[in-house]
Design an enzyme around this catalytic site. Structure first.
Site, PDB file in Angstrom:
ATOM      1  N   TYR A 188      14.667  -2.089  -1.596  1.00 19.55           N
ATOM      2  CA  TYR A 188      13.684  -2.394  -2.838  1.00 19.55           C
ATOM      3  C   TYR A 188      12.300  -1.357  -2.900  1.00 19.55           C
ATOM      4  O   TYR A 188      11.926  -0.806  -3.730  1.00 19.55           O
ATOM      5  CB  TYR A 188      13.194  -3.887  -2.816  1.00 19.55           C
ATOM      6  CG  TYR A 188      12.320  -4.348  -4.059  1.00 19.55           C
ATOM      7  CD1 TYR A 188      12.845  -4.050  -5.307  1.00 19.55           C
ATOM      8  CD2 TYR A 188      11.006  -4.614  -3.872  1.00 19.55           C
ATOM      9  CE1 TYR A 188      12.191  -4.485  -6.580  1.00 19.55           C
ATOM     10  CE2 TYR A 188      10.250  -5.032  -4.763  1.00 19.55           C
ATOM     11  CZ  TYR A 188      10.691  -4.726  -6.216  1.00 19.55           C
ATOM     12  OH  TYR A 188       9.923  -5.057  -7.138  1.00 19.55           O
TER      13      TYR A 188
ATOM     14  N   ASN B  44      -1.339   1.530   5.559  1.00 17.11           N
ATOM     15  CA  ASN B  44      -0.334   0.912   4.914  1.00 17.11           C
ATOM     16  C   ASN B  44       0.401   0.255   6.139  1.00 17.11           C
ATOM     17  O   ASN B  44       0.555   0.770   7.056  1.00 17.11           O
ATOM     18  CB  ASN B  44       0.707   1.782   4.410  1.00 17.11           C
ATOM     19  CG  ASN B  44       2.006   1.213   4.122  1.00 17.11           C
ATOM     20  OD1 ASN B  44       3.111   1.774   4.234  1.00 17.11           O
ATOM     21  ND2 ASN B  44       2.006   0.193   3.437  1.00 17.11           N
ATOM     22  N   GLY B  45       0.533  -1.326   5.839  1.00 10.07           N
ATOM     23  CA  GLY B  45       0.824  -2.238   6.930  1.00 10.07           C
ATOM     24  C   GLY B  45      -0.064  -3.352   6.891  1.00 10.07           C
ATOM     25  O   GLY B  45      -0.784  -3.651   6.259  1.00 10.07           O
TER      26      GLY B  45
ATOM     27  N   GLY C 212       1.821  -0.020  -5.024  1.00 11.57           N
ATOM     28  CA  GLY C 212       0.415  -0.832  -5.165  1.00 11.57           C
ATOM     29  C   GLY C 212      -0.082  -0.289  -6.539  1.00 11.57           C
ATOM     30  O   GLY C 212      -0.602   0.677  -6.552  1.00 11.57           O
TER      31      GLY C 212
ATOM     32  N   CYS D  17       0.879  -1.239  -0.045  1.00 12.33           N
ATOM     33  CA  CYS D  17       0.161  -0.028   0.034  1.00 12.33           C
ATOM     34  C   CYS D  17       0.905   1.256  -0.187  1.00 12.33           C
ATOM     35  O   CYS D  17       2.126   1.464   0.621  1.00 12.33           O
ATOM     36  CB  CYS D  17      -0.865   0.009   1.221  1.00 12.33           C
ATOM     37  SG  CYS D  17      -2.050  -1.097   1.289  1.00 12.33           S
TER      38      CYS D  17
END
Length: 485
Positions: free
Chosen positions: A262, A121-122, A42, A16
């Site tokens: 990354y 997000n998570g 995402g 996300c």
């Protein structure tokens, strides 16, 4: 919904990206731009919620890229107001291919003191337990997302305003969360006590911005102010500006180290450090740890490029773009037939034969997950006439799944979980294979003494198997934690 790309299943995926704006006319347009900058976090779906005093709350949720949906004037005109939040989504391994529009964030709830929307997000590691409890107490869930638990916990709080209800809710949540939320008048940002996932604060004229990464600020010309601190809640209004709260017990920060390797865009800044420079330094450390005689250093584009540059600079071996990426091979390409699938990575990557022929080649990539793509790339290099192929990997072996917001295969699907480095070399059939050490990775991100084994400075569970928060739901399903050494 665009078809899942048949050649991208050998990379870890961030799930996300979140973005929010307050105090700027037509805020949803800025949110759409920020979501576009965060698209790498995402690509399956996105959503925007906005609020205007005259029209109230409005929302739009769509499958696919931001550019294909949220650039249309006819849609954006339905999202008026100076306050808006957005979310880009990549579904988890368990729900991939089964995403429903109801799972697309932001989620919205109407409370007695007004509406609120939330984007997360998570990953909540006790979501199953919370969902079971909430359903038992009468909650009706509309999605399969763990993030919806937050809305239901807020609804059951006895606090008299939404920020306080959010504090109550998030104190019940375990795992990793960077949250951007909104009420009718406030923009709210929260990070979990360990700060596993990123969140930054920016200024845009007289308005304010929250973003998963600094690249989201750059695209709209916002000024970076600071990172939201681990365990901090910022509540922003046009009248009162930014108010800071610390509603959680303090914990040792454990930011996700794979953001440096990354996930984050190379033009973002994390912890005051350029992501690009960190990745270049990873290549430097890799060249120091695992030198090899060769003629060319070639990145596996695009994620391996900064590390390959660093490896080349440190080793003195020339850098070359031995593999070229087709930039137009997107996820909305033709529905892949079996014949197309058999073409492998050649639809996305092509070897520069004139450079590769008769050369000893060092291929630098960011990670090896299942190993399927690495084998195909090696075959392409050999087919082009390379004399030798040496892999150098800009992260330690990925041997454990992530439960904090990253789409990771089950452990038995991770190559490094079942094979030693030598066995992986034989499996990939390359002349040599070396990963950067965990200490080397820590040095590259600025920890000059390497990893503090007694109290690691980052979350590195995907490499070490040491989870800073026990994944309660997964343990209940039978997942076995790493045995104490």
């Amino acid at each position: 919904m665009p078809p899942s790309h048949p050649f991208d299943d050998d990379k870890l995926k961030e799930e996300c990206g979140v973005f929010g704006v307050i105090g700027v006319a037509d805020a949803a347009n800025f949110v759409a731009l920020g979501m576009h900058a965060l698209q790498h976090r995402g690509q399956e779906a996105g959503g925007i919620v906005a609020h205007d005093p005259a029209f109230g709350f409005s929302s739009a949720r769509r499958f696919g890229y931001v550019r294909d949906n949220f650039t249309k004037a006819s849609l954006m005109e339905t999202l008026p107001g100076a306050l808006s939040i957005g979310h880009v989504r990549y579904s988890t391994a368990g729900s991939k291919g089964n995403t429903q529009i109801r799972d697309v964030q932001p989620f919205f709830g109407e409370f007695s003191m007004g509406g609120a929307a939330i984007a997360h997000n998570g990953n909540i590691t006790n979501a199953d337990a919370l969902r079971k409890e909430l359903i038992g107490r009468g909650s009706i869930f509309q999605s399969s997302s763990d993030s919806e638990c937050i809305i239901h916990l807020m609804a059951r709080s006895l606090q008299t305003n939404i920020p306080e209800r959010m504090k109550d809710a998030l104190r019940r949540v375990e795992g990793a969360f960077s949250v951007v939320a909104m009420t009718r008048t406030k923009l709210i940002g929260v990070r979990d006590p360990m700060g596993v996932r990123p969140l930054v604060l920016g200024r845009l004229g007289q308005g304010w911005v929250l973003s998963s990464e600094t690249c989201g600020l750059d695209i709209i010309g916002a000024e970076f102010v600071r990172e939201v601190a681990p365990g901090e809640m910022v509540v922003i209004s046009e009248k009162e500006g930014v108010q800071s709260f610390h509603p959680f017990e303090r914990a040792q920060p454990r930011f996700c180290i794979f953001e440096h390797v990354y996930f984050s865009r190379p033009d973002s800044i994390l912890g005051g450090r350029s992501v690009y420079e960190t990745r270049r330094q990873i290549g430097v450390e890799l060249a120091k740890e695992s030198p090899v005689e060769a003629d060319l250093v070639c990145p596996v584009p695009d994620s391996g490029t900064p590390a390959a540059i660093g490896f080349s600079q440190q080793s003195g071996i020339p850098f070359a773009m031995g593999i070229v990426r087709n930039q137009y091979m997107g996820r909305t390409f033709i529905e892949p037939t079996e014949q197309i699938r058999n073409m492998g990575v050649r639809l996305k990557l092509n070897v520069n034969r004139a450079l590769i022929k008769d050369k000893r080649v060092i291929l630098v990539d960011d990670s090896v997950v299942r190993g399927t793509t690495s084998r195909k790339i090696k075959e392409m290099i050999l087919d082009a006439g390379a004399a030798e192929v040496h892999f150098r990997i800009a992260s330690p072996p990925t041997a454990w799944p992530c439960f904090y917001g990253v789409d990771t295969p089950q452990r038995d699907k991770l190559l490094a979980a079942t094979m030693s480095e030598e066995e992986m070399r034989d499996h990939l059939a390359v002349d040599s294979l070396k990963f950067i050490s965990l200490d080397g990775l820590y040095r590259a991100v600025g920890e000059t003494k390497g990893r503090n084994a007694a109290c690691p400075q980052y979350c590195d569970a995907c490499f070490s198997g040491e989870y800073p928060v026990a994944p309660r739901d997964m343990i209940a399903k039978g997942f076995e934690l790493k045995a104490a050494e």
